[in-house]
Design an enzyme around this catalytic site. Sequence first.
Site, mmCIF file in Angstrom:
data_model
loop_
_atom_site.group_PDB
_atom_site.id
_atom_site.type_symbol
_atom_site.label_atom_id
_atom_site.label_comp_id
_atom_site.label_asym_id
_atom_site.label_seq_id
_atom_site.Cartn_x
_atom_site.Cartn_y
_atom_site.Cartn_z
ATOM 1 N N GLU A 59 -14.212 4.404 -9.937
ATOM 2 C CA GLU A 59 -12.837 3.756 -9.577
ATOM 3 C C GLU A 59 -11.475 4.068 -9.761
ATOM 4 O O GLU A 59 -11.525 4.377 -11.081
ATOM 5 C CB GLU A 59 -12.977 2.102 -9.462
ATOM 6 C CG GLU A 59 -14.380 1.592 -8.831
ATOM 7 C CD GLU A 59 -14.278 1.792 -7.288
ATOM 8 O OE1 GLU A 59 -13.422 2.103 -6.819
ATOM 9 O OE2 GLU A 59 -15.596 1.272 -6.897
ATOM 10 N N PHE A 61 -7.402 4.229 -10.131
ATOM 11 C CA PHE A 61 -6.240 3.019 -10.985
ATOM 12 C C PHE A 61 -5.755 1.861 -10.289
ATOM 13 O O PHE A 61 -5.841 0.734 -10.615
ATOM 14 C CB PHE A 61 -5.055 4.084 -11.159
ATOM 15 C CG PHE A 61 -4.088 3.406 -12.229
ATOM 16 C CD1 PHE A 61 -4.067 2.895 -13.264
ATOM 17 C CD2 PHE A 61 -2.628 3.025 -11.629
ATOM 18 C CE1 PHE A 61 -3.171 2.569 -14.030
ATOM 19 C CE2 PHE A 61 -1.629 2.672 -12.219
ATOM 20 C CZ PHE A 61 -2.072 2.097 -13.464
ATOM 21 N N HIS A 297 4.155 7.729 1.244
ATOM 22 C CA HIS A 297 3.003 8.024 0.296
ATOM 23 C C HIS A 297 1.894 8.784 1.440
ATOM 24 O O HIS A 297 1.276 8.339 2.148
ATOM 25 C CB HIS A 297 2.106 6.370 -0.116
ATOM 26 C CG HIS A 297 0.653 7.053 -0.701
ATOM 27 N ND1 HIS A 297 -0.409 6.368 -0.915
ATOM 28 C CD2 HIS A 297 0.812 7.950 -1.837
ATOM 29 C CE1 HIS A 297 -1.234 6.918 -1.543
ATOM 30 N NE2 HIS A 297 -0.617 7.823 -2.202
ATOM 31 N N LEU A 298 1.892 10.082 0.839
ATOM 32 C CA LEU A 298 1.023 10.780 1.682
ATOM 33 C C LEU A 298 -0.284 11.482 0.900
ATOM 34 O O LEU A 298 -0.479 12.201 -0.126
ATOM 35 C CB LEU A 298 1.644 12.070 1.923
ATOM 36 C CG LEU A 298 1.269 13.143 3.191
ATOM 37 C CD1 LEU A 298 0.887 12.365 4.373
ATOM 38 C CD2 LEU A 298 2.376 14.156 3.242
ATOM 39 N N ARG A 299 -1.357 10.454 1.171
ATOM 40 C CA ARG A 299 -2.653 10.867 0.266
ATOM 41 C C ARG A 299 -3.235 11.775 0.903
ATOM 42 O O ARG A 299 -3.536 11.750 2.163
ATOM 43 C CB ARG A 299 -3.410 9.290 0.379
ATOM 44 C CG ARG A 299 -4.414 9.352 -0.586
ATOM 45 C CD ARG A 299 -4.259 8.727 -1.870
ATOM 46 N NE ARG A 299 -5.531 8.456 -2.680
ATOM 47 C CZ ARG A 299 -6.392 9.422 -2.857
ATOM 48 N NH1 ARG A 299 -6.500 10.488 -2.823
ATOM 49 N NH2 ARG A 299 -7.395 8.788 -3.556
ATOM 50 N N ASP A 378 6.034 7.030 -8.902
ATOM 51 C CA ASP A 378 6.177 7.116 -7.720
ATOM 52 C C ASP A 378 6.077 5.855 -6.824
ATOM 53 O O ASP A 378 6.675 5.688 -5.986
ATOM 54 C CB ASP A 378 4.854 8.028 -7.157
ATOM 55 C CG ASP A 378 5.226 9.639 -7.369
ATOM 56 O OD1 ASP A 378 6.367 9.873 -7.701
ATOM 57 O OD2 ASP A 378 4.238 10.090 -6.981
ATOM 58 N N THR A 395 -5.440 2.010 -1.783
ATOM 59 C CA THR A 395 -4.918 1.001 -2.605
ATOM 60 C C THR A 395 -3.488 1.263 -3.517
ATOM 61 O O THR A 395 -2.858 0.418 -3.611
ATOM 62 C CB THR A 395 -6.097 0.818 -3.762
ATOM 63 O OG1 THR A 395 -6.453 1.801 -4.465
ATOM 64 C CG2 THR A 395 -7.380 0.191 -3.113
ATOM 65 N N PHE A 396 -3.412 2.704 -3.442
ATOM 66 C CA PHE A 396 -2.228 3.012 -4.013
ATOM 67 C C PHE A 396 -0.885 2.636 -3.111
ATOM 68 O O PHE A 396 -0.029 2.129 -3.638
ATOM 69 C CB PHE A 396 -2.121 4.777 -4.126
ATOM 70 C CG PHE A 396 -0.891 5.346 -4.694
ATOM 71 C CD1 PHE A 396 0.275 5.254 -3.987
ATOM 72 C CD2 PHE A 396 -1.189 5.829 -6.033
ATOM 73 C CE1 PHE A 396 1.357 6.135 -4.772
ATOM 74 C CE2 PHE A 396 0.019 6.223 -6.624
ATOM 75 C CZ PHE A 396 1.139 6.549 -6.066
#
Length: 437
Positions: A59, A61, A297-299, A378, A395-396
């Site tokens: 998992e 952070f 936020h570009l995952r 960030d 989740t970020f």
Amino acid sequence: MVSCRAMHILTVYVTVVFTLTSFVRSHNEENLYQAKDNLPTMGPAKSVRYLLYDVNPGEGFNLRRDVYMRVANLVKFLNEDEPWILVLPPWGRLYHWQTTHLSAQTKVQWKYFFDVNSLALHVPVIEFEDYLKAVGKPEIDEVYYLQRYKEGWTKWEEKIDIRECVDPPRYQKDSDGKWRGQFFGYEEVYAKKFECMSSQAYLLTFKPFLMKNTTGRSVFLDRAENMIHGQYSEWSREWWTARRSMVFSKHLRDVADKFRQEKLDSNDKDDKTELEVWTQMKRKHGDAKGGPYVAIHLRRKDYLYSHAKEVPSLENAAKIAKTFLKKYKLKKLFLATDANGDDLTHFEKMMKGYEVYYHKVFYPEMTEYFDGATAIMDQWICAHARVFIGSHVSTFTFRIHEEREILGFDQETTFNRFCGDDEPKDCEQPTKWKIIY
Ligand SMILES: Nc1nc2c(ncn2[C@@H]2O[C@H](COP(=O)(O)OP(=O)(O)O)[C@@H](O)[C@H]2O)c(=O)[nH]1
Ligand SMILES: *[C@@H]1O[C@H](CO)[C@@H](O)[C@H](O)[C@H]1NC(C)=O
Ligand SMILES: [Mg+2]
């Protein structure tokens, strides 16, 4: 009339206060992060117990932060009846933390990432290192490894049972009868007792078990992500209280704030995002204005595969970002991403006419614990933007939403996400979790 319940609560409170004081006095006071006005003042003793936990090594952070909220609330509920201290599991060896020139990203203390005094305003906490010092030997009394039921889910009912391990456990008994396991990479640490525990239960179900079925001074719940929030989830006050206590550490906020000021013309005074001690802070939607930039936020990385349909191409991401920049009449874009260098350059090219900022270039001095620190900075910068666009089910991204709820942003500026190229342009947007005080 003073009700029995009120009396009971008072008695329990006094007991907890008593016990914690004697604990604090008999141990090194500095080891226990216990904020001043939360500080116990007198008393006899029921000895303090420690709750430790860990999470599935796979998992990331930000899910780990969610698990913290569950365990913290369990400790909160335990403290209504007995004094328990939450031991903060050291950070390290996360799958995403791959910066190769850093071998040091193990056994990282919480104080590096979070303001531990703020955590302590919610529940008593100590770092694992300090736990080891406090008990005087590298020992944990009881370990319970949370697992599924072998027979699977039949119907929903709350239950926990000591069972045989379903999968080969990552703990082994050595010739001295000590249980050896992972324990955050501390090789000297062992447990005296180990059991697998099948669970299908809300966090509160663990309270009577911990109070009555366990006797050790320290109890370790491994795979704690298996504990379900239940009624203490995103829509509850308790969840938000735990969430509000998770303030980032000052030294990381300071680096990010400096960056905001220097590159993005953003500061708390102008942006109306000034912090107070979290217990005092209560903002309304729209109180915060945010800095003059759009943040996204570009995952990428694993999401390119695991959420292929909802992840936009860089071309489309740039297009959507421009739409927002125009709508809010802004020139600056802050980009938080786990994309690689080539993608960054490519993306920047497509944003011609706008100023694009991202961390890899701008805080090269942050080499210590690089990945976790930059992730937090960030998030902090995204949390202070005039408007934010996030990534689907990341989740970020969720933790940024919450930070913006705490700061008091209009929800319209927070709960936006990129749509995948083949999704409708008005694809389903994130659920608006409203902060509850
Ligand atoms: N610095 C930085 N790191 C990121 C970003 N997005 C993802 N990461 C890294 O990748 C990890 C993502 O895992 P996790 O925290 O589980 O979030 P999730 O997988 O998106 O739900 C983060 O913890 C970071 O280490 C970003 O925008 N900036
Ligand atoms: C806890 O103890 C009670 C009473 O002895 C027992 O019925 C119950 O099964 C125990 N719980 C677990 C999870 O072992
Ligand atoms: Mg993840």
